[in-house]
Design a protein around this motif. Structure first.
Motif, PDB file in Angstrom:
ATOM      1  N   ALA A   6      -9.924   0.528  11.981  1.00  0.00           N
ATOM      2  CA  ALA A   6     -10.765  -0.445  11.288  1.00  0.00           C
ATOM      3  C   ALA A   6     -10.621  -1.825  11.922  1.00  0.00           C
ATOM      4  O   ALA A   6     -11.596  -2.571  12.049  1.00  0.00           O
ATOM      5  CB  ALA A   6     -10.390  -0.495   9.807  1.00  0.00           C
ATOM      6  N   ALA A   7      -9.398  -2.167  12.340  1.00  0.00           N
ATOM      7  CA  ALA A   7      -9.175  -3.466  12.984  1.00  0.00           C
ATOM      8  C   ALA A   7      -9.901  -3.537  14.328  1.00  0.00           C
ATOM      9  O   ALA A   7     -10.485  -4.568  14.681  1.00  0.00           O
ATOM     10  CB  ALA A   7      -7.683  -3.700  13.177  1.00  0.00           C
ATOM     11  N   ILE A   8      -9.882  -2.426  15.086  1.00  0.00           N
ATOM     12  CA  ILE A   8     -10.596  -2.401  16.366  1.00  0.00           C
ATOM     13  C   ILE A   8     -12.108  -2.453  16.139  1.00  0.00           C
ATOM     14  O   ILE A   8     -12.837  -3.062  16.921  1.00  0.00           O
ATOM     15  CB  ILE A   8     -10.197  -1.146  17.168  1.00  0.00           C
ATOM     16  N   ALA A   9     -12.573  -1.828  15.061  1.00  0.00           N
ATOM     17  CA  ALA A   9     -14.002  -1.911  14.744  1.00  0.00           C
ATOM     18  C   ALA A   9     -14.415  -3.358  14.505  1.00  0.00           C
ATOM     19  O   ALA A   9     -15.476  -3.798  14.987  1.00  0.00           O
ATOM     20  CB  ALA A   9     -14.308  -1.066  13.504  1.00  0.00           C
ATOM     21  N   LEU A  10     -13.582  -4.119  13.796  1.00  0.00           N
ATOM     22  CA  LEU A  10     -13.880  -5.534  13.600  1.00  0.00           C
ATOM     23  C   LEU A  10     -13.889  -6.270  14.937  1.00  0.00           C
ATOM     24  O   LEU A  10     -14.784  -7.096  15.210  1.00  0.00           O
ATOM     25  CB  LEU A  10     -12.842  -6.166  12.669  1.00  0.00           C
ATOM     26  N   GLY A  11     -12.904  -5.980  15.803  1.00  0.00           N
ATOM     27  CA  GLY A  11     -12.873  -6.620  17.117  1.00  0.00           C
ATOM     28  C   GLY A  11     -14.119  -6.316  17.932  1.00  0.00           C
ATOM     29  O   GLY A  11     -14.667  -7.208  18.598  1.00  0.00           O
ATOM     30  N   ALA A  12     -14.579  -5.066  17.887  1.00  0.00           N
ATOM     31  CA  ALA A  12     -15.781  -4.691  18.630  1.00  0.00           C
ATOM     32  C   ALA A  12     -17.017  -5.382  18.076  1.00  0.00           C
ATOM     33  O   ALA A  12     -17.940  -5.726  18.830  1.00  0.00           O
ATOM     34  CB  ALA A  12     -15.961  -3.176  18.586  1.00  0.00           C
ATOM     35  N   ILE A  13     -17.045  -5.619  16.772  1.00  0.00           N
ATOM     36  CA  ILE A  13     -18.204  -6.269  16.152  1.00  0.00           C
ATOM     37  C   ILE A  13     -18.352  -7.701  16.639  1.00  0.00           C
ATOM     38  O   ILE A  13     -19.453  -8.141  17.004  1.00  0.00           O
ATOM     39  CB  ILE A  13     -18.068  -6.231  14.613  1.00  0.00           C
ATOM     40  N   VAL A  14     -17.253  -8.441  16.666  1.00  0.00           N
ATOM     41  CA  VAL A  14     -17.343  -9.881  16.968  1.00  0.00           C
ATOM     42  C   VAL A  14     -17.094 -10.208  18.439  1.00  0.00           C
ATOM     43  O   VAL A  14     -17.220 -11.372  18.836  1.00  0.00           O
ATOM     44  CB  VAL A  14     -16.342 -10.675  16.089  1.00  0.00           C
ATOM     45  N   ALA A  15     -16.749  -9.212  19.269  1.00  0.00           N
ATOM     46  CA  ALA A  15     -16.362  -9.499  20.660  1.00  0.00           C
ATOM     47  C   ALA A  15     -17.504  -9.973  21.543  1.00  0.00           C
ATOM     48  O   ALA A  15     -17.305 -10.871  22.370  1.00  0.00           O
ATOM     49  CB  ALA A  15     -15.698  -8.267  21.278  1.00  0.00           C
ATOM     50  N   GLU A  47     -12.462  -1.114   3.475  1.00  0.00           N
ATOM     51  CA  GLU A  47     -12.524  -2.582   3.522  1.00  0.00           C
ATOM     52  C   GLU A  47     -13.819  -3.072   4.185  1.00  0.00           C
ATOM     53  O   GLU A  47     -13.827  -4.076   4.901  1.00  0.00           O
ATOM     54  CB  GLU A  47     -11.303  -3.156   4.262  1.00  0.00           C
ATOM     55  N   ARG A  48     -14.912  -2.392   3.913  1.00  0.00           N
ATOM     56  CA  ARG A  48     -16.178  -2.741   4.560  1.00  0.00           C
ATOM     57  C   ARG A  48     -16.590  -4.177   4.257  1.00  0.00           C
ATOM     58  O   ARG A  48     -16.971  -4.940   5.163  1.00  0.00           O
ATOM     59  CB  ARG A  48     -17.284  -1.783   4.104  1.00  0.00           C
ATOM     60  N   ASP A  49     -16.538  -4.569   2.988  1.00  0.00           N
ATOM     61  CA  ASP A  49     -16.972  -5.919   2.613  1.00  0.00           C
ATOM     62  C   ASP A  49     -16.126  -6.991   3.282  1.00  0.00           C
ATOM     63  O   ASP A  49     -16.635  -8.037   3.706  1.00  0.00           O
ATOM     64  CB  ASP A  49     -16.931  -6.089   1.091  1.00  0.00           C
ATOM     65  N   ALA A 105     -24.189  -5.004  13.949  1.00  0.00           N
ATOM     66  CA  ALA A 105     -23.061  -4.069  13.954  1.00  0.00           C
ATOM     67  C   ALA A 105     -22.261  -4.158  12.660  1.00  0.00           C
ATOM     68  O   ALA A 105     -21.835  -3.131  12.116  1.00  0.00           O
ATOM     69  CB  ALA A 105     -22.161  -4.351  15.158  1.00  0.00           C
ATOM     70  N   ALA A 106     -22.060  -5.365  12.159  1.00  0.00           N
ATOM     71  CA  ALA A 106     -21.306  -5.519  10.900  1.00  0.00           C
ATOM     72  C   ALA A 106     -22.027  -4.837   9.749  1.00  0.00           C
ATOM     73  O   ALA A 106     -21.411  -4.119   8.947  1.00  0.00           O
ATOM     74  CB  ALA A 106     -21.101  -7.001  10.607  1.00  0.00           C
ATOM     75  N   LEU A 107     -23.323  -5.038   9.678  1.00  0.00           N
ATOM     76  CA  LEU A 107     -24.079  -4.444   8.579  1.00  0.00           C
ATOM     77  C   LEU A 107     -24.261  -2.941   8.736  1.00  0.00           C
ATOM     78  O   LEU A 107     -24.625  -2.251   7.785  1.00  0.00           O
ATOM     79  CB  LEU A 107     -25.457  -5.117   8.484  1.00  0.00           C
ATOM     80  N   SER A 108     -24.012  -2.422   9.966  1.00  0.00           N
ATOM     81  CA  SER A 108     -24.162  -0.984  10.214  1.00  0.00           C
ATOM     82  C   SER A 108     -22.934  -0.182   9.802  1.00  0.00           C
ATOM     83  O   SER A 108     -22.945   1.048   9.909  1.00  0.00           O
ATOM     84  CB  SER A 108     -24.432  -0.746  11.710  1.00  0.00           C
ATOM     85  N   LEU A 109     -21.870  -0.837   9.381  1.00  0.00           N
ATOM     86  CA  LEU A 109     -20.680  -0.104   8.933  1.00  0.00           C
ATOM     87  C   LEU A 109     -21.034   0.821   7.778  1.00  0.00           C
ATOM     88  O   LEU A 109     -21.758   0.424   6.850  1.00  0.00           O
ATOM     89  CB  LEU A 109     -19.587  -1.082   8.495  1.00  0.00           C
ATOM     90  N   PRO A 110     -20.558   2.068   7.793  1.00  0.00           N
ATOM     91  CA  PRO A 110     -20.851   2.991   6.683  1.00  0.00           C
ATOM     92  C   PRO A 110     -20.395   2.420   5.339  1.00  0.00           C
ATOM     93  O   PRO A 110     -19.405   1.681   5.263  1.00  0.00           O
ATOM     94  CB  PRO A 110     -20.038   4.238   7.055  1.00  0.00           C
ATOM     95  N   VAL A 111     -21.103   2.748   4.304  1.00  0.00           N
ATOM     96  CA  VAL A 111     -20.786   2.233   2.967  1.00  0.00           C
ATOM     97  C   VAL A 111     -19.384   2.632   2.540  1.00  0.00           C
ATOM     98  O   VAL A 111     -18.698   1.887   1.827  1.00  0.00           O
ATOM     99  CB  VAL A 111     -21.835   2.744   1.960  1.00  0.00           C
ATOM    100  N   THR A 112     -18.934   3.818   2.994  1.00  0.00           N
ATOM    101  CA  THR A 112     -17.604   4.312   2.602  1.00  0.00           C
ATOM    102  C   THR A 112     -16.501   3.845   3.542  1.00  0.00           C
ATOM    103  O   THR A 112     -15.343   4.271   3.402  1.00  0.00           O
ATOM    104  CB  THR A 112     -17.623   5.850   2.572  1.00  0.00           C
TER     105      THR A 112
END
Length: 522
Positions: free
Chosen positions: A113-122, A369-371, A359-366
């Protein structure tokens, strides 16, 4: 009907905020984001929900393709090493720096999940920087690297993002499989984009209609994106490739098609960019409402840390990546070390935008810590836009990176125009030798010889002044002709279709003269 009203209201707000940005001399993406936030907090304002898949598929392909079409392919190839170091290396480095920072602040946070955040904002968004860069005269190499980075870095970030999301949801991850898949989707995306681009070029030769050719180029970006995604390849790389293919083939289209398509794409680019940035601001209110479980100070600490790491990590990567390769003599000879001021501007022009939002808004609902991830992504976008966007012009001028404007026409432009003038003169002289049709060509020869004379002496002060005076006379004569045409329509009547054609011709001639006059006056 409600959707149409909201859309029209947002477009009107975009125009108003763009005018405000011009008045207060701020980049319009910054004003649009802040304006969207202000609108979102108006009491009674309905929450605007943006479908993530729609955002990625609708906004991204046209914006990427128009940037790719404008890319100088020769300069892009020359700068491919620094572009790849930023588009691949800097994105991966930034993503892991962000992930490490989040893990440090929240030890129990999953690595995926932390890497997903990094990929979103990188990935930085050059669109966000273009509002500043287009007002300044920067070194061409610097602009090429920034634009080239923005074309490729989205693909790197989105591939890493998808792997992180899959790993988080499935609980497994393989580095070897990720590397092979990255190569596969990249090469496949290039193949799909090249095929779509070539098809559009072949279709354009058969259509022979500027309106249909422009429509085909618009369809191409979506065709490349969806075709690549259907085969689980990189839609982003496919769109960029199609745009580069179309950009290199612009000479094969008619002058009318090139002129009209530029106007259409300029409008599309403004509308989509404006809508994206104002939607960023509009989304923040709803996200904050869903984070009631977090303390305000904790959220502020997380947002501030992520934003700071995002900015600093680019400096940490770019300076060594610029210096180390040039320790090899073969690289240093062909590509000397640029001034440190240029590298600093390259680091500071790292604003985030549409890709990070989608990319941030494309995160699955489930997604865990999506929000929180969406909130941190929005804060990173906002921080880079406001902090870097409002100070980029000051940094560029403070470091002396902006090039001084030359007086008169540049040597490169003068040489190119001289080649055209000499070739045209030789053809007219050849036609003047024709015994039957030479009389007309003989009458035109003085005009062509005069053009050659002025261009041959374009850097001489007297010649430049004479050339500017001639252009001014032509503009005054053109205005007199247009005024007389308008009076003729009012007094004697004139067919509107004919009036439109004549006005278009006069407008094109005025634009040509003003462009030449600008080159003479600068």
């Amino acid at each position: 009907m409600a959707i149409l009203q909201v859309l029209l209201a947002l477009m009107a707000a975009c125009v108003g905020f763009a005018l405000l940005a011009r008045r207060i001399r701020l980049p319009y993406p910054v004003v649009l984001v802040l304006g969207g936030m202000a609108i979102a907090f108006i009491p009674g304002m309905p929450e605007v929900e943006l479908d993530p898949q729609f955002a990625l598929a609708f906004f991204l392909p046209p914006l990427l393709q128009v940037s790719a079409i404008r890319t100088d392919w020769a300069a892009f190839k020359t700068s491919i090493r620094p572009i790849l170091l930023l588009a691949v290396g800097a994105v991966l480095f930034t993503a892991f720096c962000i992930a490490a920072a989040v893990k440090l602040l929240i030890p129990g946070f999953p690595w995926a999940a932390a890497i997903a955040l990094g990929a979103i904002v990188a990935p930085p968004d050059a669109v966000a920087a273009s509002a500043v860069l287009q007002k300044l005269r920067l070194p061409r190499r610097l602009v090429t690297v920034l634009e080239g980075e923005s074309l490729i870095n989205d693909a790197t970030a989105l591939v890493l993002y998808r792997f992180a999301v899959v790993a988080m949801m499935a609980g497994t991850f393989s580095w070897s499989e990720a590397g092979i898949t990255f190569i596969t989707v990249s090469v496949g995306g290039v193949a799909v984009g090249w095929a779509i681009g070539r098809l559009v070029i072949l279709a354009g030769r058969r259509l022979q209609d500027s309106l249909l050719e422009t429509a085909a180029s618009f369809i191409a970006c979506f065709a490349a994106f969806f075709a690549a995604e259907a085969f689980h390849l990189s839609g982003v790389i496919a769109v960029v490739t199609a745009g580069l293919v179309l950009g290199r083939a612009q000479h094969s289209f008619t002058a009318r098609t090139r002129s009209e398509s530029r106007a259409v794409w300029t409008f599309i680019e403004f509308v989509l960019n404006s809508m994206v940035f104002i939607l960023i601001g509009l989304q923040l209110n709803g996200i904050l409402d869903r984070l009631h479980d977090y303390h305000g100070w904790h959220l502020a600490l997380l947002a501030g840390t992520v934003s700071a790491v995002l900015i600093v990590s680019r400096f940490v990567w770019v300076f060594p990546a610029s210096w180390l390769p040039r320790q090899f003599p073969s690289i240093r000879r062909h590509d000397p070390m640029p001034p440190w001021g240029h590298i600093t501007v390259l680091c500071w022009a790292g604003m985030r935008g549409v890709v990070s939002l989608a990319a941030a808004l494309s995160l699955p609902v489930t997604f865990p810590e999506r929000d929180l991830l969406v909130f941190l992504s929005f804060c990173a976008i906002l921080a880079t836009l406001v902090l870097q966007g409002t100070t980029l012009e000051w940094v560029i001028r403070r470091l002396g990176v902006e090039e001084t404007r030359r007086t008169g026409m540049s040597v490169e432009e003068a040489a190119a125009r001289t080649l055209v003038a000499h070739a045209s003169l030789r053809e007219m002289e050849r036609r003047a030798e024709d015994l039957l049709a030479g009389a007309i060509a003989q009458d035109l020869l003085p005009e062509y010889r005069d053009r050659v004379r002025l261009l041959d002496g374009v850097n001489q002060g007297a010649i430049a002044a004479e050339r500017a005076a001639r252009l001014e006379h032509r503009l005054h004569a053109l205005r007199a002709g247009r005024d007389r045409l308008l009076r003729h329509r009012e007094e004697d009547g004139l067919d509107e279709e004919l009036m439109g054609r004549l006005t278009e011709e006069l407008d094109l001639e005025e634009l040509r003269l003003r462009r030449l006059l600008g080159a003479a006056d600068h």
